[in-house]
Design a protein around this motif. Structure first.
Motif, PDB file in Angstrom:
ATOM      1  N   HIS A  35       7.390  78.774 -72.308  1.00  0.00           N
ATOM      2  CA  HIS A  35       7.665  78.644 -70.730  1.00  0.00           C
ATOM      3  C   HIS A  35       6.393  79.340 -69.993  1.00  0.00           C
ATOM      4  O   HIS A  35       5.656  80.382 -70.678  1.00  0.00           O
ATOM      5  CB  HIS A  35       8.695  79.560 -70.541  1.00  0.00           C
ATOM      6  N   ILE A  36       5.821  78.688 -68.917  1.00  0.00           N
ATOM      7  CA  ILE A  36       4.847  79.297 -68.225  1.00  0.00           C
ATOM      8  C   ILE A  36       5.212  79.476 -66.591  1.00  0.00           C
ATOM      9  O   ILE A  36       5.730  78.685 -66.224  1.00  0.00           O
ATOM     10  CB  ILE A  36       3.667  78.255 -68.118  1.00  0.00           C
ATOM     11  N   THR A  37       4.800  80.625 -66.149  1.00  0.00           N
ATOM     12  CA  THR A  37       5.182  81.090 -64.906  1.00  0.00           C
ATOM     13  C   THR A  37       4.062  81.565 -64.168  1.00  0.00           C
ATOM     14  O   THR A  37       3.324  82.296 -64.614  1.00  0.00           O
ATOM     15  CB  THR A  37       6.387  82.112 -64.840  1.00  0.00           C
ATOM     16  N   PRO A  38       3.887  81.328 -62.704  1.00  0.00           N
ATOM     17  CA  PRO A  38       2.923  81.960 -62.026  1.00  0.00           C
ATOM     18  C   PRO A  38       3.352  83.735 -61.960  1.00  0.00           C
ATOM     19  O   PRO A  38       4.482  83.821 -61.647  1.00  0.00           O
ATOM     20  CB  PRO A  38       2.892  81.309 -60.739  1.00  0.00           C
ATOM     21  N   LYS A  39       2.370  84.373 -61.747  1.00  0.00           N
ATOM     22  CA  LYS A  39       2.718  85.775 -61.309  1.00  0.00           C
ATOM     23  C   LYS A  39       1.520  86.443 -60.625  1.00  0.00           C
ATOM     24  O   LYS A  39       0.464  86.569 -61.284  1.00  0.00           O
ATOM     25  CB  LYS A  39       2.854  86.536 -62.640  1.00  0.00           C
ATOM     26  N   ASP A  40       1.467  86.690 -59.413  1.00  0.00           N
ATOM     27  CA  ASP A  40       0.625  87.319 -58.710  1.00  0.00           C
ATOM     28  C   ASP A  40      -0.766  86.544 -59.092  1.00  0.00           C
ATOM     29  O   ASP A  40      -1.882  87.160 -59.304  1.00  0.00           O
ATOM     30  CB  ASP A  40       0.224  88.830 -59.047  1.00  0.00           C
ATOM     31  N   GLY A  41      -1.015  85.158 -58.608  1.00  0.00           N
ATOM     32  CA  GLY A  41      -2.302  84.810 -58.662  1.00  0.00           C
ATOM     33  C   GLY A  41      -2.548  84.340 -60.190  1.00  0.00           C
ATOM     34  O   GLY A  41      -3.773  83.745 -60.477  1.00  0.00           O
ATOM     35  N   LEU A  94       0.498  65.839 -72.215  1.00  0.00           N
ATOM     36  CA  LEU A  94       1.220  65.797 -70.869  1.00  0.00           C
ATOM     37  C   LEU A  94       2.675  65.248 -70.964  1.00  0.00           C
ATOM     38  O   LEU A  94       3.395  65.740 -69.979  1.00  0.00           O
ATOM     39  CB  LEU A  94       0.392  65.049 -69.847  1.00  0.00           C
ATOM     40  N   HIS A  95       3.067  64.844 -72.168  1.00  0.00           N
ATOM     41  CA  HIS A  95       4.420  64.368 -72.374  1.00  0.00           C
ATOM     42  C   HIS A  95       5.220  65.548 -72.414  1.00  0.00           C
ATOM     43  O   HIS A  95       6.557  65.813 -72.067  1.00  0.00           O
ATOM     44  CB  HIS A  95       4.701  63.676 -73.573  1.00  0.00           C
ATOM     45  N   ASN A  96       4.800  66.914 -72.614  1.00  0.00           N
ATOM     46  CA  ASN A  96       5.479  68.068 -72.890  1.00  0.00           C
ATOM     47  C   ASN A  96       5.378  68.663 -71.491  1.00  0.00           C
ATOM     48  O   ASN A  96       5.786  70.171 -71.519  1.00  0.00           O
ATOM     49  CB  ASN A  96       4.851  68.883 -73.784  1.00  0.00           C
ATOM     50  N   PHE A  97       4.758  68.368 -70.416  1.00  0.00           N
ATOM     51  CA  PHE A  97       4.019  69.296 -69.434  1.00  0.00           C
ATOM     52  C   PHE A  97       5.438  69.868 -68.612  1.00  0.00           C
ATOM     53  O   PHE A  97       5.429  71.090 -68.358  1.00  0.00           O
ATOM     54  CB  PHE A  97       3.444  68.367 -68.412  1.00  0.00           C
ATOM     55  N   HIS A  98       6.298  69.121 -68.381  1.00  0.00           N
ATOM     56  CA  HIS A  98       7.541  69.485 -67.497  1.00  0.00           C
ATOM     57  C   HIS A  98       8.504  70.351 -68.093  1.00  0.00           C
ATOM     58  O   HIS A  98       9.227  70.986 -67.859  1.00  0.00           O
ATOM     59  CB  HIS A  98       8.208  68.155 -67.152  1.00  0.00           C
ATOM     60  N   GLN A  99       8.337  70.389 -69.591  1.00  0.00           N
ATOM     61  CA  GLN A  99       9.022  71.351 -70.381  1.00  0.00           C
ATOM     62  C   GLN A  99       8.532  72.788 -70.030  1.00  0.00           C
ATOM     63  O   GLN A  99       9.695  73.829 -70.492  1.00  0.00           O
ATOM     64  CB  GLN A  99       9.248  71.030 -71.962  1.00  0.00           C
ATOM     65  N   LEU A 100       7.498  72.873 -69.628  1.00  0.00           N
ATOM     66  CA  LEU A 100       6.674  74.133 -69.760  1.00  0.00           C
ATOM     67  C   LEU A 100       7.167  74.918 -68.318  1.00  0.00           C
ATOM     68  O   LEU A 100       6.990  76.166 -68.381  1.00  0.00           O
ATOM     69  CB  LEU A 100       5.360  74.291 -69.993  1.00  0.00           C
ATOM     70  N   PHE A 101       7.306  74.261 -67.329  1.00  0.00           N
ATOM     71  CA  PHE A 101       7.441  74.773 -66.106  1.00  0.00           C
ATOM     72  C   PHE A 101       8.825  74.736 -65.265  1.00  0.00           C
ATOM     73  O   PHE A 101       9.556  73.831 -65.817  1.00  0.00           O
ATOM     74  CB  PHE A 101       6.385  74.068 -65.236  1.00  0.00           C
ATOM     75  N   THR A 135       8.744  63.023 -87.271  1.00  0.00           N
ATOM     76  CA  THR A 135       8.105  63.944 -88.196  1.00  0.00           C
ATOM     77  C   THR A 135       7.166  64.660 -87.288  1.00  0.00           C
ATOM     78  O   THR A 135       6.881  65.801 -87.076  1.00  0.00           O
ATOM     79  CB  THR A 135       7.436  63.357 -89.301  1.00  0.00           C
ATOM     80  N   PHE A 136       6.360  63.833 -86.081  1.00  0.00           N
ATOM     81  CA  PHE A 136       5.417  64.365 -85.293  1.00  0.00           C
ATOM     82  C   PHE A 136       5.889  65.211 -84.411  1.00  0.00           C
ATOM     83  O   PHE A 136       5.251  66.307 -83.957  1.00  0.00           O
ATOM     84  CB  PHE A 136       4.801  63.138 -84.647  1.00  0.00           C
ATOM     85  N   GLU A 137       6.963  64.805 -83.733  1.00  0.00           N
ATOM     86  CA  GLU A 137       7.816  65.998 -82.961  1.00  0.00           C
ATOM     87  C   GLU A 137       8.076  67.316 -83.676  1.00  0.00           C
ATOM     88  O   GLU A 137       7.858  68.293 -83.080  1.00  0.00           O
ATOM     89  CB  GLU A 137       9.044  65.383 -82.288  1.00  0.00           C
ATOM     90  N   ARG A 138       8.656  67.284 -85.060  1.00  0.00           N
ATOM     91  CA  ARG A 138       8.741  68.485 -85.836  1.00  0.00           C
ATOM     92  C   ARG A 138       7.844  69.203 -86.021  1.00  0.00           C
ATOM     93  O   ARG A 138       7.716  70.542 -85.878  1.00  0.00           O
ATOM     94  CB  ARG A 138       9.680  67.858 -86.907  1.00  0.00           C
ATOM     95  N   PHE A 139       6.644  68.631 -86.707  1.00  0.00           N
ATOM     96  CA  PHE A 139       5.803  69.465 -87.127  1.00  0.00           C
ATOM     97  C   PHE A 139       4.370  69.598 -86.187  1.00  0.00           C
ATOM     98  O   PHE A 139       3.471  70.698 -85.894  1.00  0.00           O
ATOM     99  CB  PHE A 139       5.205  69.034 -88.302  1.00  0.00           C
ATOM    100  N   VAL A 140       4.080  68.494 -85.198  1.00  0.00           N
ATOM    101  CA  VAL A 140       3.132  68.870 -84.287  1.00  0.00           C
ATOM    102  C   VAL A 140       3.601  68.906 -83.055  1.00  0.00           C
ATOM    103  O   VAL A 140       2.728  69.027 -81.898  1.00  0.00           O
ATOM    104  CB  VAL A 140       2.198  67.463 -84.338  1.00  0.00           C
ATOM    105  N   LYS A 141       4.768  69.031 -82.571  1.00  0.00           N
ATOM    106  CA  LYS A 141       5.450  69.281 -81.427  1.00  0.00           C
ATOM    107  C   LYS A 141       5.166  68.276 -80.266  1.00  0.00           C
ATOM    108  O   LYS A 141       5.155  68.896 -79.116  1.00  0.00           O
ATOM    109  CB  LYS A 141       5.057  70.728 -80.896  1.00  0.00           C
ATOM    110  N   ARG A 142       4.886  67.051 -80.707  1.00  0.00           N
ATOM    111  CA  ARG A 142       4.741  65.961 -79.708  1.00  0.00           C
ATOM    112  C   ARG A 142       5.979  65.694 -79.157  1.00  0.00           C
ATOM    113  O   ARG A 142       6.743  65.090 -79.913  1.00  0.00           O
ATOM    114  CB  ARG A 142       3.899  64.825 -80.357  1.00  0.00           C
ATOM    115  N   ASP A 143       6.271  65.483 -77.975  1.00  0.00           N
ATOM    116  CA  ASP A 143       7.483  65.076 -77.234  1.00  0.00           C
ATOM    117  C   ASP A 143       7.933  63.736 -77.648  1.00  0.00           C
ATOM    118  O   ASP A 143       7.138  62.677 -77.634  1.00  0.00           O
ATOM    119  CB  ASP A 143       7.386  65.103 -75.797  1.00  0.00           C
TER     120      ASP A 143
END
Length: 491
Positions: free
Chosen positions: A261-267, A290-297, A425-433
């Motif tokens: 997870h990525i969050t903004p904090k004071d700039g 970028l397929h994983n982008f929206h999972q992070l924010f 396999t790629f999602e499991r080991f390389v974390k590609r959505d």
């Protein structure tokens, strides 16, 4: 809860992220690279099983020639490249009718053109002369590392400095497909040549001539003839060297440390990982697709971005076979592309690339054995139907092994180890959505305008890798990482 603070956090240790981190660490930035898996290199990384080292993807080594992207990168980092061999034959291409020897040197390739495309050999050579000429102009443009395409209004004025005779000459190739150019040489109806060329474009640009923007296709096609290499120990050794450089310049590279997870904090930005670990930085570089982008924010954050959610079919997946064999190969051509039926789509095992470890490379295989990585494009959705999964794996394995034995009789008898890999396999080991790899699929002459630049639209958050311009392959991903490093240094 401890907070570790850096200038830059890089999410993902693929070639793009490692390139960006290595250049920034060399310039004195404090950098941390967080990699979710246990290996470096992403889809060009490796894994070790049963005494073999397998490349995660069937990837040709490129960019190591004088002036090449990776050669220049290592020179800037003041590092020696690992041992490698230049390949006289880039690959053999096997069709139902012939075996095409795809030579690196132009004069040898043109002799082969005369042999395999005799009816239209002069037009094919004229087409390749155009490919080399325009490819050279594209190289000149990319040397300046322009942020491209201009996804933000303020990016357009920056492109004015690139308006010169060289870039103007590229305009027709940015408004046409490769097929449009082929028609001007009357090559579009040459079945043998189209089968060959579409096979090359599928492996490098993820699509065929009718859908591929001409300048993207030309950039890929000319790269083969600038230099193809076999790196001792595989391309993973390049990733390992880049990680060494990052650490030598005070940076950190941490495996099995996913960004959750990525969050903004004071700039600034806070990246949260497992076990409540948190990392804070003013800049974040995303090299995790970028397929994983929206999972992070959080939703209110990613709504402010320029990254749009896409559908499941916008990128290919890969079906893989990882095979250890007795060394029964008479010639030392390392890359083999097999096209089983020219009338069928070049995917789903009908067309695949076989990558063979170098003869005697004991980092890759035990003595007198070879490691093989095989890859074919596949639609990802079918692999998530649990009831069909095992049957589908068996079906694709047989299809590919049958295709190999048409050209390498008794291949099965040499097999020591065989392991299939799928988008799951790629999602499991390389974390590609959903296991999507290889970047976006171009779908027309202006599809390049929909590519994503290194800017995500979030202040201080950048992107690199195969889903960012200039796209897939170790060269493309490294170049986007280089662009990110340049933009961060500009402030």
């Amino acid at each position: 809860m401890d907070m570790e603070r850096y200038d830059v956090i890089v999410v993902g240790a693929g070639f793009g992220g490692l390139t960006s981190a290595a250049r920034l660490a060399k310039k004195g930035y404090s950098v941390a690279v967080l990699e979710a898996s246990s290996e470096l290199g992403g889809c060009a990384g490796k894994f070790d099983r049963h005494g073999y080292r397998f490349g995660a993807g069937a990837t040709v080594g490129m960019g190591f020639e004088e002036g090449g992207v990776l050669k220049r990168l290592f020179e800037e980092l003041e590092m020696e490249l690992p041992p490698m061999t230049s390949l006289e034959t880039i690959m053999n291409i096997y069709t139902p009718d012939d075996t095409i020897h795809y030579y690196q040197k132009t004069d040898q390739w043109y002799q082969e053109v005369d042999r395999v495309f005799p009816t239209n050999s002069q037009q094919v050579k004229r087409f390749y002369e155009e490919v080399f000429r325009i490819g050279s102009r594209i190289d000149q443009l990319l040397l300046d590392l322009p942020v491209f395409p201009p996804n933000r209004w303020k990016d357009w004025p920056k492109l004015l400095k690139y308006v010169n005779p060289n870039s103007i000459a590229l305009t027709p190739y940015m408004t046409q497909t490769v097929m449009d150019r082929l028609k001007s040489y009357n090559l579009h109806q040459d079945e043998a040549f189209m089968s060959f060329l579409n096979g090359q474009l599928m492996d490098s640009v993820q699509t065929t001539a009718d859908q591929c923007p001409a300048f993207l296709g030309y950039a890929a096609l000319q790269t083969f003839h600038k230099g193809a290499f076999s790196v001792k120990g595989g391309l993973a050794t390049i990733a390992e060297k880049l990680a060494e450089s990052i650490k030598a310049n005070g940076g950190e590279v941490v495996l099995r440390r996913p960004a959750l997870h990525i969050t903004p904090k004071d700039g600034r930005w806070v990246v949260k990982s497992r076990r409540e670990r948190q990392y804070e930085a003013s800049k974040v570089v995303l090299n995790n697709s970028l397929h994983n982008f929206h999972q992070l924010f959080d939703q209110e954050v990613h709504k402010q971005s320029a990254i749009q959610k896409d559908n499941l079919t916008s990128s290919w997946g890969a079906f893989m076979l990882y095979i250890g064999v007795e060394d029964a190969f008479s010639e030392d051509v390392l890359y083999h592309q097999i096209i089983q039926d020219k009338a069928k789509p070049l995917s789903e095992g009908n067309q695949f690339l076989l990558s063979l470890s170098g003869k005697g490379d004991t980092q890759m295989a035990p003595p007198n054995k070879r490691a093989i990585t095989i890859s074919t494009h596949t639609e990802v959705a079918q692999w998530w139907k649990r009831d069909d999964y095992e049957d589908l794996k068996d079906k694709y394995t047989e299809r590919i092994l049958n295709g190999i034995e048409k050209h390498f009789p008794d291949f099965r008898s040499t097999i020591d180890v065989l392991m299939p890999g799928t988008p799951v396999t790629f999602e499991r080991f390389v974390k590609r959505d959903k296991g999507r790899v290889g970047g976006y699929i171009p779908n027309g002459r202006f599809s390049w305008l929909h590519h994503q630049s290194v800017y995500t639209g979030l202040d201080g958050v950048y992107a690199c890798g195969d889903t960012v311009f200039p796209g897939a392959g170790t060269l493309g991903t490294s170049l986007s990482g280089w662009m990110v490093a340049e933009e961060i240094q500009k402030g």
